[in-house]
Scaffold this motif. Structure first.
Motif, short mmCIF file in Angstrom:
data_model
loop_
_atom_site.label_atom_id
_atom_site.label_comp_id
_atom_site.label_asym_id
_atom_site.label_seq_id
_atom_site.Cartn_x
_atom_site.Cartn_y
_atom_site.Cartn_z
N ASN A 19 0.82 -1.20 0.00
CA ASN A 19 0.00 0.00 0.00
C ASN A 19 0.85 1.26 0.00
O ASN A 19 0.56 2.22 -0.68
CB ASN A 19 -0.95 0.01 1.20
N ASP A 20 1.94 1.27 0.78
CA ASP A 20 2.81 2.43 0.84
C ASP A 20 3.53 2.66 -0.49
O ASP A 20 3.84 3.77 -0.85
CB ASP A 20 3.83 2.30 1.97
N ALA A 21 3.82 1.58 -1.23
CA ALA A 21 4.54 1.71 -2.48
C ALA A 21 3.71 2.45 -3.52
O ALA A 21 4.26 3.09 -4.41
CB ALA A 21 4.93 0.33 -3.00
N ALA A 22 2.39 2.38 -3.44
CA ALA A 22 1.54 3.04 -4.42
C ALA A 22 1.54 4.56 -4.24
O ALA A 22 1.31 5.29 -5.18
CB ALA A 22 0.12 2.51 -4.31
N LEU A 23 1.82 5.03 -3.07
CA LEU A 23 1.75 6.45 -2.75
C LEU A 23 3.15 7.06 -2.81
O LEU A 23 4.06 6.60 -2.13
CB LEU A 23 1.17 6.61 -1.34
N SER A 24 3.33 8.07 -3.67
CA SER A 24 4.65 8.71 -3.77
C SER A 24 4.52 10.12 -4.33
O SER A 24 3.52 10.48 -4.96
CB SER A 24 5.58 7.88 -4.66
N ILE A 25 5.56 10.92 -4.09
CA ILE A 25 5.64 12.26 -4.64
C ILE A 25 7.08 12.50 -5.07
O ILE A 25 8.02 12.10 -4.36
CB ILE A 25 5.16 13.34 -3.64
N SER A 26 7.26 13.08 -6.25
CA SER A 26 8.60 13.37 -6.73
C SER A 26 8.59 14.67 -7.54
O SER A 26 7.65 14.94 -8.29
CB SER A 26 9.14 12.22 -7.58
N GLU A 27 9.64 15.46 -7.36
CA GLU A 27 9.74 16.72 -8.10
C GLU A 27 10.18 16.41 -9.53
O GLU A 27 11.06 15.59 -9.76
CB GLU A 27 10.75 17.65 -7.44
N LEU A 28 9.55 17.10 -10.48
CA LEU A 28 9.86 16.88 -11.89
C LEU A 28 10.87 17.90 -12.38
O LEU A 28 10.70 19.11 -12.17
CB LEU A 28 8.60 16.97 -12.74
N GLU A 29 11.91 17.43 -13.02
CA GLU A 29 12.87 18.31 -13.70
C GLU A 29 12.33 18.68 -15.08
O GLU A 29 12.49 19.79 -15.54
CB GLU A 29 14.22 17.61 -13.83
N ILE A 30 11.72 17.69 -15.74
CA ILE A 30 11.11 17.90 -17.05
C ILE A 30 9.61 17.68 -16.91
O ILE A 30 9.17 16.59 -16.54
CB ILE A 30 11.70 16.94 -18.09
N VAL A 31 8.84 18.72 -17.17
CA VAL A 31 7.39 18.67 -17.00
C VAL A 31 6.75 18.31 -18.34
O VAL A 31 7.07 18.92 -19.36
CB VAL A 31 6.86 20.03 -16.50
N PRO A 32 5.85 17.31 -18.36
CA PRO A 32 5.18 16.94 -19.61
C PRO A 32 4.43 18.14 -20.22
O PRO A 32 3.89 18.97 -19.50
CB PRO A 32 4.20 15.85 -19.18
N ASP A 33 4.42 18.19 -21.55
CA ASP A 33 3.79 19.31 -22.26
C ASP A 33 2.34 19.52 -21.87
O ASP A 33 1.91 20.66 -21.67
CB ASP A 33 3.89 19.10 -23.78
N GLU A 34 1.57 18.42 -21.73
CA GLU A 34 0.15 18.57 -21.39
C GLU A 34 -0.04 19.17 -20.00
O GLU A 34 -1.04 19.84 -19.73
CB GLU A 34 -0.62 17.26 -21.54
N VAL A 35 0.91 18.96 -19.12
CA VAL A 35 0.85 19.57 -17.79
C VAL A 35 1.23 21.05 -17.89
O VAL A 35 0.54 21.92 -17.34
CB VAL A 35 1.77 18.83 -16.79
N LEU A 36 2.30 21.34 -18.63
CA LEU A 36 2.73 22.74 -18.82
C LEU A 36 1.61 23.60 -19.39
O LEU A 36 1.41 24.75 -18.97
CB LEU A 36 3.94 22.81 -19.76
N GLU A 37 0.86 23.05 -20.32
CA GLU A 37 -0.24 23.79 -20.95
C GLU A 37 -1.35 24.14 -19.97
O GLU A 37 -2.11 25.08 -20.20
CB GLU A 37 -0.82 22.98 -22.11
N ASN A 38 -1.44 23.41 -18.87
CA ASN A 38 -2.52 23.64 -17.90
C ASN A 38 -2.08 24.42 -16.66
O ASN A 38 -2.89 24.68 -15.78
CB ASN A 38 -3.10 22.29 -17.46
N ILE A 39 -0.81 24.80 -16.58
CA ILE A 39 -0.33 25.59 -15.45
C ILE A 39 -0.68 27.05 -15.67
O ILE A 39 -0.43 27.61 -16.73
CB ILE A 39 1.19 25.42 -15.25
N THR A 40 -1.29 27.67 -14.66
CA THR A 40 -1.66 29.08 -14.71
C THR A 40 -0.76 29.85 -13.74
O THR A 40 -0.82 29.63 -12.54
CB THR A 40 -3.14 29.25 -14.29
N PRO A 41 0.09 30.76 -14.26
CA PRO A 41 1.03 31.48 -13.39
C PRO A 41 0.37 32.35 -12.32
O PRO A 41 1.00 32.68 -11.32
CB PRO A 41 1.82 32.35 -14.36
N ASP A 42 -0.90 32.69 -12.49
CA ASP A 42 -1.59 33.54 -11.51
C ASP A 42 -2.09 32.76 -10.30
O ASP A 42 -2.48 33.36 -9.30
CB ASP A 42 -2.77 34.25 -12.18
#
Length: 124
Positions: A19-42
């Motif tokens: 159960n613990d293995a399924a849960l994780s968080i990691s910082e991305l150095e390279i952000v996928p394009d579809e995620v970048l398109e949805n980030i709002t700087p405001d």
């Protein structure tokens, strides 16, 4: 009897570890394009969902951000510790990939110990 108890304890530990293995968080150095398109700087704190088990947490900060995950019952607690934050410094986005456990039904995000709502929640 001892063998049975040992087997039950071992089984419980294996299930907990899975159960613990399924849960994780990691910082991305390279952000996928579809995620970048949805980030709002405001919007300072954002969550972008990708299906049921993947989400991206975006947090704009001028300091250094360190994430940590905890669970309490059915709640996932995401703790972001921010250090070295200066008002004059430019904010940059910290983007984290979050792998979710389907058993957790709620998310609370704490920034330096204070519960904060998401400014924006979107889905891919």
């Amino acid at each position: 009897m001892k063998k049975l108890l040992s087997l039950l304890l071992l089984s419980a530990l294996m299930i907990t570890a899975c159960n613990d293995a399924a849960l994780s968080i990691s910082e991305l150095e390279i952000v996928p394009d579809e995620v970048l398109e949805n980030i709002t700087p405001d919007d300072t704190l954002q969550m972008i969902n990708e299906g049921d088990d993947i989400a991206y947490i975006v947090y704009f900060s001028s300091g250094t951000v360190t994430p940590r995950l905890e669970t309490e019952g059915e709640m996932l607690i995401i703790q972001l510790e921010v250090t070295g934050q200066e008002e004059d410094d430019e904010e940059k986005p910290y983007v984290y990939k979050l792998t979710l456990d389907p058993e957790l039904e709620m998310i609370d995000i704490l920034i330096n110990g204070k519960s904060v709502p998401f400014d924006r929640v979107t889905a891919l």
